[in-house]
Design an enzyme around this catalytic site. Structure first.
Site, mmCIF file in Angstrom:
data_model
loop_
_atom_site.group_PDB
_atom_site.id
_atom_site.type_symbol
_atom_site.label_atom_id
_atom_site.label_comp_id
_atom_site.label_asym_id
_atom_site.label_seq_id
_atom_site.Cartn_x
_atom_site.Cartn_y
_atom_site.Cartn_z
ATOM 1 N N TRP A 12 -68.354 -24.880 -72.925
ATOM 2 C CA TRP A 12 -68.271 -23.707 -72.048
ATOM 3 C C TRP A 12 -66.849 -23.440 -71.551
ATOM 4 O O TRP A 12 -66.604 -22.449 -70.877
ATOM 5 C CB TRP A 12 -69.214 -23.884 -70.855
ATOM 6 C CG TRP A 12 -70.669 -23.744 -71.206
ATOM 7 C CD1 TRP A 12 -71.185 -23.365 -72.417
ATOM 8 C CD2 TRP A 12 -71.799 -23.968 -70.339
ATOM 9 N NE1 TRP A 12 -72.559 -23.343 -72.343
ATOM 10 C CE2 TRP A 12 -72.956 -23.712 -71.090
ATOM 11 C CE3 TRP A 12 -71.933 -24.369 -69.015
ATOM 12 C CZ2 TRP A 12 -74.243 -23.835 -70.549
ATOM 13 C CZ3 TRP A 12 -73.197 -24.505 -68.475
ATOM 14 C CH2 TRP A 12 -74.345 -24.235 -69.230
ATOM 15 N N LYS A 13 -65.934 -24.368 -71.783
ATOM 16 C CA LYS A 13 -64.546 -24.223 -71.344
ATOM 17 C C LYS A 13 -64.489 -23.939 -69.840
ATOM 18 O O LYS A 13 -65.295 -24.472 -69.084
ATOM 19 C CB LYS A 13 -63.835 -23.154 -72.186
ATOM 20 C CG LYS A 13 -63.925 -23.462 -73.685
ATOM 21 C CD LYS A 13 -62.991 -22.642 -74.513
ATOM 22 C CE LYS A 13 -63.142 -23.020 -75.984
ATOM 23 N NZ LYS A 13 -62.209 -22.318 -76.856
ATOM 24 N N HIS A 98 -59.451 -31.662 -77.885
ATOM 25 C CA HIS A 98 -59.501 -30.210 -78.128
ATOM 26 C C HIS A 98 -58.083 -29.654 -78.177
ATOM 27 O O HIS A 98 -57.216 -30.074 -77.403
ATOM 28 C CB HIS A 98 -60.304 -29.519 -77.016
ATOM 29 C CG HIS A 98 -60.679 -28.116 -77.374
ATOM 30 N ND1 HIS A 98 -59.763 -27.093 -77.385
ATOM 31 C CD2 HIS A 98 -61.855 -27.571 -77.773
ATOM 32 C CE1 HIS A 98 -60.363 -25.980 -77.771
ATOM 33 N NE2 HIS A 98 -61.630 -26.236 -78.012
ATOM 34 N N GLU A 168 -62.071 -28.773 -86.316
ATOM 35 C CA GLU A 168 -61.743 -27.513 -85.641
ATOM 36 C C GLU A 168 -60.239 -27.270 -85.683
ATOM 37 O O GLU A 168 -59.506 -27.668 -84.769
ATOM 38 C CB GLU A 168 -62.243 -27.556 -84.188
ATOM 39 C CG GLU A 168 -62.034 -26.259 -83.454
ATOM 40 C CD GLU A 168 -62.765 -26.211 -82.109
ATOM 41 O OE1 GLU A 168 -63.986 -26.035 -82.137
ATOM 42 O OE2 GLU A 168 -62.127 -26.361 -81.070
ATOM 43 N N GLY A 234 -67.891 -22.017 -78.776
ATOM 44 C CA GLY A 234 -67.261 -21.793 -77.475
ATOM 45 C C GLY A 234 -67.904 -20.592 -76.812
ATOM 46 O O GLY A 234 -68.862 -20.717 -76.049
HETATM 47 P P1 PGA Z 1 -64.746 -20.227 -79.839
HETATM 48 O O1 PGA Z 1 -64.279 -21.641 -79.262
HETATM 49 O O2 PGA Z 1 -66.089 -20.440 -80.456
HETATM 50 O O3 PGA Z 1 -64.800 -19.330 -78.638
HETATM 51 O O4 PGA Z 1 -63.714 -19.809 -80.849
HETATM 52 C C1 PGA Z 1 -64.450 -22.773 -80.052
HETATM 53 C C2 PGA Z 1 -63.833 -23.978 -79.389
HETATM 54 O O5 PGA Z 1 -62.688 -23.907 -78.921
HETATM 55 O O6 PGA Z 1 -64.490 -25.041 -79.336
#
Ligand code: PGA
Length: 259
Positions: A12-13, A98, A168, A234
């Protein structure tokens, strides 16, 4: 994919209030109720919502992760959260590595290695993010090797068996669309090949998923590759309907592949 369960991740950041957290769970759980046991799901809220999310998910099969930990062990790191505190608040998993932390906070491989060790010692299961920097075209075996050999130095196969991996690349985050399924499959394959060369048979049992601009519309294509055990979202991970649609496609992986 006989030895490992499909895996879904929501990060969820820096978003989601406590009310939004409770609303997410109320909407999401019924949408995935029939998928229990077929897929592992981990949701990583901001620290402010860790306890609220853990309570809302108590006695369910969906698990909670923390987005970051500090290895300490001294508590004199104002504003940081130790693995033990995250576990006390309900986290079972910890995101480590990350790109937003590597890029904006200058976290290097030695620091990530310390985080992996501290998380494992506190009983948290690390979810290690692995991927090429923005200026390196993915997939790139040398970049992955340079990173993994430093971050996982000192780990044993038993440690690795407790982990999950997210392929990622930095350039795959925050776009309109994910990377192509071929690049995604090759990236996950390279990560597993590296783990197999270093740690042996345990590599066949750890989930390796793809993250980066995942949407429900792209999920099926991304999941067709046998090396991709699941997906991490995300923005779409904050939307209970979109994330449930992604989780449902991940859960059908094993069947689609005849596993
Ligand atoms: P996003 O983020 O799906 O909004 O591109 C992915 C992430 O940073 O894990």
């Amino acid at each position: 994919m006989p030895d490992r369960k499909p895996f879904a991740l929501a990060n969820w950041k820096m978003a989601m209030t406590l009310d939004e957290t409770r609303a997410f769970v109320a909407r999401f759980l019924p949408l995935v109720a029939d998928l229990a046991g077929r897929v592992d799901v981990v949701v990583c809220p901001p620290c402010t919502a860790l306890r609220t999310l853990a309570e809302a998910l108590r006695d369910t099969w969906v698990e909670v992760g923390v987005q970051n930990v500090h290895p300490g062990p001294d508590p004199a790191f104002t504003g940081e959260i130790s693995p033990a505190l995250a576990a006390d608040a309900g986290a079972r998993w910890a995101l480590i590595g990350h790109w937003e932390r590597r890029r904006h906070f200058g976290e290097d491989e030695a620091f990530l290695k310390a985080k992996v060790r501290a998380a494992l010692e506190a009983g948290l299961r690390p979810i290690l993010l692995v991927g090429e920097p923005r200026d390196v075209s993915p997939p790139n075996a040398d970049a992955l090797d340079a990173y993994l050999s430093q971050v996982l130095a000192g780990c044993t196969p038993t440690d690795v068996a407790r982990m999950a991996f997210v392929y990622e690349p930095e350039g795959a985050i925050g776009r309109d669309e994910p990377l192509s399924p071929d690049r995604v499959g090759e990236g996950c394959r390279l990560v597993r090949a590296w783990l197999a060369a270093r740690f042996g048979t345990v590599a066949a049992r750890v989930p390796i998923i793809y993250g980066g601009s995942v949407t429900p519309e792209h999920a099926a294509d991304l999941l067709r590759h046998p090396e991709v055990d699941g997906l991490g979202a995300g923005r779409r991970g904050r939307d209970p309907v979109a994330f449930a649609a992604i989780v449902r496609q991940i859960a059908t992986l094993a069947t689609q592949r005849g596993g």
